[in-house]
Design a protein around this motif. Structure first.
Motif, PDB file in Angstrom:
ATOM      1  N   LEU A 179       9.540   1.051   3.529  1.00 26.76           N
ATOM      2  CA  LEU A 179      10.039  -0.161   4.175  1.00 26.76           C
ATOM      3  C   LEU A 179       9.792  -1.266   3.153  1.00 26.76           C
ATOM      4  O   LEU A 179       8.679  -1.787   3.033  1.00 26.76           O
ATOM      5  CB  LEU A 179       9.304  -0.446   5.488  1.00 26.76           C
ATOM      6  N   PRO A 180      10.815  -1.580   2.359  1.00 25.74           N
ATOM      7  CA  PRO A 180      10.632  -2.524   1.249  1.00 25.74           C
ATOM      8  C   PRO A 180      10.121  -3.894   1.697  1.00 25.74           C
ATOM      9  O   PRO A 180      10.447  -4.369   2.783  1.00 25.74           O
ATOM     10  CB  PRO A 180      12.033  -2.643   0.643  1.00 25.74           C
ATOM     11  N   GLY A 181       9.335  -4.484   0.831  1.00 26.79           N
ATOM     12  CA  GLY A 181       8.773  -5.796   1.124  1.00 26.79           C
ATOM     13  C   GLY A 181       7.707  -5.693   2.191  1.00 26.79           C
ATOM     14  O   GLY A 181       7.137  -4.639   2.432  1.00 26.79           O
ATOM     15  N   MET A 182       7.458  -6.771   2.831  1.00 27.83           N
ATOM     16  CA  MET A 182       6.467  -6.817   3.899  1.00 27.83           C
ATOM     17  C   MET A 182       7.085  -7.588   5.059  1.00 27.83           C
ATOM     18  O   MET A 182       6.699  -8.723   5.348  1.00 27.83           O
ATOM     19  CB  MET A 182       5.184  -7.477   3.385  1.00 27.83           C
ATOM     20  N   PRO A 183       8.073  -6.979   5.750  1.00 25.42           N
ATOM     21  CA  PRO A 183       8.808  -7.728   6.768  1.00 25.42           C
ATOM     22  C   PRO A 183       7.932  -8.180   7.940  1.00 25.42           C
ATOM     23  O   PRO A 183       7.088  -7.424   8.416  1.00 25.42           O
ATOM     24  CB  PRO A 183       9.885  -6.757   7.242  1.00 25.42           C
ATOM     25  N   MET A 184       8.148  -9.398   8.364  1.00 22.92           N
ATOM     26  CA  MET A 184       7.433  -9.934   9.518  1.00 22.92           C
ATOM     27  C   MET A 184       7.721  -9.050  10.730  1.00 22.92           C
ATOM     28  O   MET A 184       8.832  -8.571  10.919  1.00 22.92           O
ATOM     29  CB  MET A 184       7.877 -11.370   9.802  1.00 22.92           C
ATOM     30  N   GLY A 185       6.667  -8.835  11.521  1.00 27.30           N
ATOM     31  CA  GLY A 185       6.803  -8.034  12.727  1.00 27.30           C
ATOM     32  C   GLY A 185       6.682  -6.539  12.506  1.00 27.30           C
ATOM     33  O   GLY A 185       6.669  -5.774  13.459  1.00 27.30           O
ATOM     34  N   SER A 186       6.573  -6.107  11.242  1.00 29.89           N
ATOM     35  CA  SER A 186       6.378  -4.679  10.984  1.00 29.89           C
ATOM     36  C   SER A 186       4.920  -4.332  11.284  1.00 29.89           C
ATOM     37  O   SER A 186       4.057  -5.208  11.310  1.00 29.89           O
ATOM     38  CB  SER A 186       6.765  -4.323   9.545  1.00 29.89           C
ATOM     39  N   PRO A 187       4.631  -3.054  11.543  1.00 31.23           N
ATOM     40  CA  PRO A 187       3.271  -2.666  11.914  1.00 31.23           C
ATOM     41  C   PRO A 187       2.228  -3.113  10.883  1.00 31.23           C
ATOM     42  O   PRO A 187       2.322  -2.786   9.712  1.00 31.23           O
ATOM     43  CB  PRO A 187       3.347  -1.137  11.976  1.00 31.23           C
ATOM     44  N   GLY A 188       1.272  -3.897  11.345  1.00 35.57           N
ATOM     45  CA  GLY A 188       0.229  -4.413  10.477  1.00 35.57           C
ATOM     46  C   GLY A 188       0.489  -5.827   9.977  1.00 35.57           C
ATOM     47  O   GLY A 188      -0.414  -6.491   9.491  1.00 35.57           O
ATOM     48  N   MET A 189       1.730  -6.265  10.106  1.00 33.41           N
ATOM     49  CA  MET A 189       2.083  -7.628   9.706  1.00 33.41           C
ATOM     50  C   MET A 189       2.156  -8.503  10.953  1.00 33.41           C
ATOM     51  O   MET A 189       2.449  -8.027  12.034  1.00 33.41           O
ATOM     52  CB  MET A 189       3.443  -7.658   8.997  1.00 33.41           C
ATOM     53  N   GLY A 190       1.915  -9.755  10.785  1.00 35.55           N
ATOM     54  CA  GLY A 190       2.041 -10.678  11.901  1.00 35.55           C
ATOM     55  C   GLY A 190       3.478 -11.108  12.091  1.00 35.55           C
ATOM     56  O   GLY A 190       4.378 -10.685  11.361  1.00 35.55           O
ATOM     57  N   GLY A 191       3.687 -11.945  13.068  1.00 39.32           N
ATOM     58  CA  GLY A 191       5.007 -12.513  13.302  1.00 39.32           C
ATOM     59  C   GLY A 191       5.888 -11.643  14.174  1.00 39.32           C
ATOM     60  O   GLY A 191       5.487 -10.592  14.657  1.00 39.32           O
ATOM     61  N   HIS A 239       0.848  -1.194   0.000  1.00 37.79           N
ATOM     62  CA  HIS A 239       0.000   0.000   0.000  1.00 37.79           C
ATOM     63  C   HIS A 239       0.883   1.244   0.000  1.00 37.79           C
ATOM     64  O   HIS A 239       2.069   1.188   0.310  1.00 37.79           O
ATOM     65  CB  HIS A 239      -0.953   0.017   1.205  1.00 37.79           C
ATOM     66  N   THR A 240       0.260   2.362  -0.362  1.00 36.49           N
ATOM     67  CA  THR A 240       0.939   3.652  -0.411  1.00 36.49           C
ATOM     68  C   THR A 240       0.168   4.616   0.470  1.00 36.49           C
ATOM     69  O   THR A 240      -1.046   4.749   0.335  1.00 36.49           O
ATOM     70  CB  THR A 240       0.999   4.185  -1.851  1.00 36.49           C
ATOM     71  N   LEU A 241       0.889   5.262   1.360  1.00 33.21           N
ATOM     72  CA  LEU A 241       0.299   6.238   2.268  1.00 33.21           C
ATOM     73  C   LEU A 241       0.788   7.616   1.853  1.00 33.21           C
ATOM     74  O   LEU A 241       1.981   7.794   1.574  1.00 33.21           O
ATOM     75  CB  LEU A 241       0.765   5.917   3.689  1.00 33.21           C
ATOM     76  N   MET A 242      -0.113   8.572   1.789  1.00 34.15           N
ATOM     77  CA  MET A 242       0.261   9.962   1.507  1.00 34.15           C
ATOM     78  C   MET A 242       0.046  10.766   2.784  1.00 34.15           C
ATOM     79  O   MET A 242      -1.053  10.747   3.359  1.00 34.15           O
ATOM     80  CB  MET A 242      -0.587  10.537   0.372  1.00 34.15           C
ATOM     81  N   VAL A 243       1.115  11.419   3.240  1.00 30.69           N
ATOM     82  CA  VAL A 243       1.071  12.218   4.463  1.00 30.69           C
ATOM     83  C   VAL A 243       1.774  13.544   4.191  1.00 30.69           C
ATOM     84  O   VAL A 243       2.982  13.563   3.923  1.00 30.69           O
ATOM     85  CB  VAL A 243       1.770  11.505   5.638  1.00 30.69           C
ATOM     86  N   GLU A 244       1.031  14.623   4.214  1.00 30.85           N
ATOM     87  CA  GLU A 244       1.572  15.976   4.030  1.00 30.85           C
ATOM     88  C   GLU A 244       2.475  16.074   2.795  1.00 30.85           C
ATOM     89  O   GLU A 244       3.544  16.682   2.847  1.00 30.85           O
ATOM     90  CB  GLU A 244       2.299  16.436   5.288  1.00 30.85           C
ATOM     91  N   GLY A 245       2.049  15.467   1.706  1.00 31.88           N
ATOM     92  CA  GLY A 245       2.788  15.537   0.458  1.00 31.88           C
ATOM     93  C   GLY A 245       3.903  14.519   0.309  1.00 31.88           C
ATOM     94  O   GLY A 245       4.520  14.424  -0.746  1.00 31.88           O
ATOM     95  N   TYR A 246       4.156  13.755   1.340  1.00 34.21           N
ATOM     96  CA  TYR A 246       5.175  12.701   1.280  1.00 34.21           C
ATOM     97  C   TYR A 246       4.528  11.354   0.969  1.00 34.21           C
ATOM     98  O   TYR A 246       3.394  11.087   1.371  1.00 34.21           O
ATOM     99  CB  TYR A 246       5.923  12.570   2.612  1.00 34.21           C
ATOM    100  N   VAL A 247       5.286  10.498   0.304  1.00 36.15           N
ATOM    101  CA  VAL A 247       4.883   9.123   0.053  1.00 36.15           C
ATOM    102  C   VAL A 247       5.503   8.253   1.143  1.00 36.15           C
ATOM    103  O   VAL A 247       6.699   8.355   1.417  1.00 36.15           O
ATOM    104  CB  VAL A 247       5.386   8.647  -1.336  1.00 36.15           C
ATOM    105  N   VAL A 248       4.687   7.418   1.759  1.00 32.15           N
ATOM    106  CA  VAL A 248       5.163   6.449   2.743  1.00 32.15           C
ATOM    107  C   VAL A 248       4.727   5.094   2.213  1.00 32.15           C
ATOM    108  O   VAL A 248       3.539   4.788   2.150  1.00 32.15           O
ATOM    109  CB  VAL A 248       4.582   6.731   4.145  1.00 32.15           C
ATOM    110  N   GLU A 249       5.697   4.312   1.808  1.00 29.47           N
ATOM    111  CA  GLU A 249       5.429   3.066   1.088  1.00 29.47           C
ATOM    112  C   GLU A 249       5.605   1.856   1.992  1.00 29.47           C
ATOM    113  O   GLU A 249       6.677   1.631   2.563  1.00 29.47           O
ATOM    114  CB  GLU A 249       6.380   2.977  -0.111  1.00 29.47           C
ATOM    115  N   GLY A 250       4.522   1.096   2.161  1.00 32.06           N
ATOM    116  CA  GLY A 250       4.595  -0.140   2.925  1.00 32.06           C
ATOM    117  C   GLY A 250       4.348   0.060   4.414  1.00 32.06           C
ATOM    118  O   GLY A 250       3.823   1.074   4.859  1.00 32.06           O
ATOM    119  N   HIS A 251       4.754  -0.915   5.203  1.00 31.22           N
ATOM    120  CA  HIS A 251       4.465  -0.990   6.640  1.00 31.22           C
ATOM    121  C   HIS A 251       5.495  -0.230   7.472  1.00 31.22           C
ATOM    122  O   HIS A 251       6.133  -0.783   8.364  1.00 31.22           O
ATOM    123  CB  HIS A 251       4.388  -2.462   7.064  1.00 31.22           C
TER     124      HIS A 251
END
Length: 141
Positions: free
Chosen positions: A108-120, A75-87
């Motif tokens: 935060l490339p990929g979908m690392p385990m233990g990152s916010p929103g991901m399990g593990g 997913h892509t998050l837009m915050v105050e004109g910045y792109v925040v990509e991933g978890h």
């Protein structure tokens, strides 16, 4: 008198401190972990609007922001004109908003385990990268 001034200043500042940070998340309707990241951000005071796009439209959006394939998340998050990509953890997002560097955003490339929103469990520190820069680390969390 000094105490009265201090109390007045706190009273004026409190509403500004209570304002939530607004963000818009772009995701496909087929991914559930994105909602976990949105819930994580909401629990930390962000107001997150979610826009569902078909995969082709989300890919076009990522291309429009020149996000390299290796730095794309689900997913892509837009915050105050910045792109925040991933978890991306909130610590990195807050650092981005405080420092306001002249960059497209962070990933935060990929979908690392233990990152916010991901399990593990988190296996190692997260390397949050500057979007468009192959090896430039923005933060290690």
């Amino acid at each position: 008198m000094k105490r009265l001034f201090s109390l007045a200043l706190v009273a004026l500042m409190t509403p500004m401190m209570a304002l939530a940070q607004s963000a818009t998340m772009y995701r496909t309707p087929y991914c559930g972990c994105c909602l976990g990241h949105a819930d994580y951000l909401r629990s930390l005071g962000f107001e997150v609007d979610i826009v569902e796009l078909q995969p082709e439209a989300l890919a076009a959006m990522k291309a429009g922001h020149a996000i390299p394939a290796a730095q794309q998340g689900c997913h892509t998050l837009m915050v105050e004109g910045y792109v925040v990509e991933g978890h991306v953890p909130v610590e990195a997002i807050n650092k981005l908003l405080e420092e306001r560097p002249d960059i497209v955003g962070i990933s935060l490339p990929g979908m690392p385990m233990g990152s916010p929103g991901m399990g593990g469990q988190k296996a190692e520190p997260f390397k949050v990268m500057v979007i468009g820069e192959d090896d430039e680390i923005f933060a290690i969390i």
